[in-house]
Scaffold this active site. Structure first.
Site: not given
Length: 413
Positions: A216, A219, A324-325, A406
């Site tokens: 979310d 983390c 990445i977490h 982006h």
């Protein structure tokens, strides 16, 4: 260090040291929920079992038989059923309001003032002001057998060199993280539990277990909040972000623009956003803020970075970093036990205890690598959710974000 108390009025924490006795605990409970000492039923362990309090003097230390209540343990208090014979004498030596928590206190996660580094746990008892403390597990006795050799643990690199979970240079917090994929646990089956049991000869008992937190964008903060409070929420995550910001601004020499990759004021402004990920800088700041070591297990590279090592801290918490977490590691008394019975921080002052947890953590990290519970940010494939362009690795995604503006990226195979 403290114990957690669940009572009919909510929850509370109670400071624990080697000199705290049963009478002090019972009077504190009476203040919290209105149950008089003689009417209290106190349960400990998992599954919870009632302590045999009948005939136990109020001067009995909580660490002594038959109580043997340990730091970080949870106790459950209820009104004793009529006819029960397990009453214990109440204490007459301490004030029922001396611990400073109002009756019916329910919130275990509300931050409390941090004690100075020079204070020992005994001082906290003397001041009669309990700290909102995490679950800290300390062995009741030293290991009967030599502890296994510890897994080599490297000291943390400078914070800016620790992976910052998919963030561009020079400002690590500029690029938003990947959107949550349909499966937030790569390499694991839905509902799969990854754990490592501690050896029977260990001074600790239970199963070191991966506790997954949501993808979310917060983390790291969710995982750390879970270690500190056994729960996480947007509010607790925001509190940690605010602590990070204060810590960075209070130490401009340590956290300069060179280290942060952006001017400190700009960096902390971005860190207040729920969409900004945390990494090495945040772990270093929060380790100092909460006076504990934070061990981040890097699944991809097979190493562990320990923040706060050598600073004299007495507890350590474990996080898992998968590229990445971030997730958390907790010690469950048995598989399937509720999180509220888990130990989330570990007392590192007892010889042999930390080595056992380090070994188990290393084994769990290898299990995760075998199951490919990681994302290689240099080689993973991405797609821009706004224009559909395919990208490879963090570098191309960063360039695309800076050129196009982006911000919606998704990983795909």
């Amino acid at each position: 260090m403290s114990i957690r108390i669940r009572h009919p009025g909510g929850t509370a924490t109670f400071p624990l040291s080697d000199s705290v006795d049963l009478g002090a605990l019972q009077e504190f409970i009476a203040e919290q929920c209105g149950i008089a000492p003689l009417e209290q039923e106190i349960k400990t362990g998992y599954p919870p079992r009632a302590l045999p309090l009948h005939g136990v003097p109020s001067s009995t230390l909580l660490s002594d038989a038959p109580l043997r209540i340990r730091r970080g343990e949870q106790i459950i208090v209820a009104l004793k059923s009529s006819g029960s014979a397990s009453a214990a004498p109440s204490s007459s030596s301490s004030s029922s309001s001396s611990f400073g928590l109002g009756a019916g206190s329910r919130n275990m996660t509300t931050p409390t003032p941090k004690a100075p580094a020079s204070e020992a746990p005994a001082a906290a008892v003397k001041s009669r002001k309990p700290e909102a403390a995490p679950s800290i597990l300390k062995p009741a006795a030293p290991a009967p057998a030599p502890a296994p050799a510890p897994v080599p643990i490297s000291r943390p690199a400078p914070p800016a060199q620790i992976p910052r979970t998919f963030a561009p240079a020079p400002a690590p917090s500029t690029l938003p993280p990947l959107s949550s994929a349909p499966s937030s646990s790569p390499g694991l089956q839905k509902g799969e539990t990854i754990s490592v049991p501690l050896p029977a000869s260990s001074p600790l008992e239970g199963h070191l277990t991966l506790q997954i937190v949501p993808d979310d964008n917060s983390c790291l903060f969710s995982a750390l909040s879970l270690l500190l409070h056994q729960s996480h929420s947007p509010a607790s995550n925001r509190t940690l972000r605010q602590q990070v910001s204060r810590g960075i601004l209070a130490d401009p020499f340590e956290y300069s623009e060179v280290v942060l990759g952006a001017p400190p004021k700009e960096y902390v402004a971005k860190m207040q956003r729920d969409t900004t990920w945390g990494g090495g800088v945040e772990l270093a700041v929060l380790s100092k803020e909460h006076r504990l070591e934070l061990a981040a297990l890097d699944v991809i590279n097979g190493v562990t970075h320990v923040f706060g090592q050598g600073q004299g801290y007495t507890t350590r918490g474990y996080l898992v970093y998968s590229g990445i977490h971030y997730d958390a590691l907790v010690l469950l008394p048995e598989l399937g036990a509720p999180l509220e019975f888990a130990s989330t921080l570990f007392d590192i002052s007892t010889p042999g205890a930390l080595e056992v947890v380090d070994v188990a953590a290393g084994k769990l990290r290898e299990k995760l690598k075998e199951k490919r519970y990681y994302t290689d940010t240099a080689r993973f494939t991405l797609k821009c959710g706004q224009c559909g362009q395919s990208l490879k690795g963090e570098k191309e995604a960063t360039q695309h974000a800076m050129k196009s503006g982006h911000t919606d990226f998704r990983e795909y195979e």
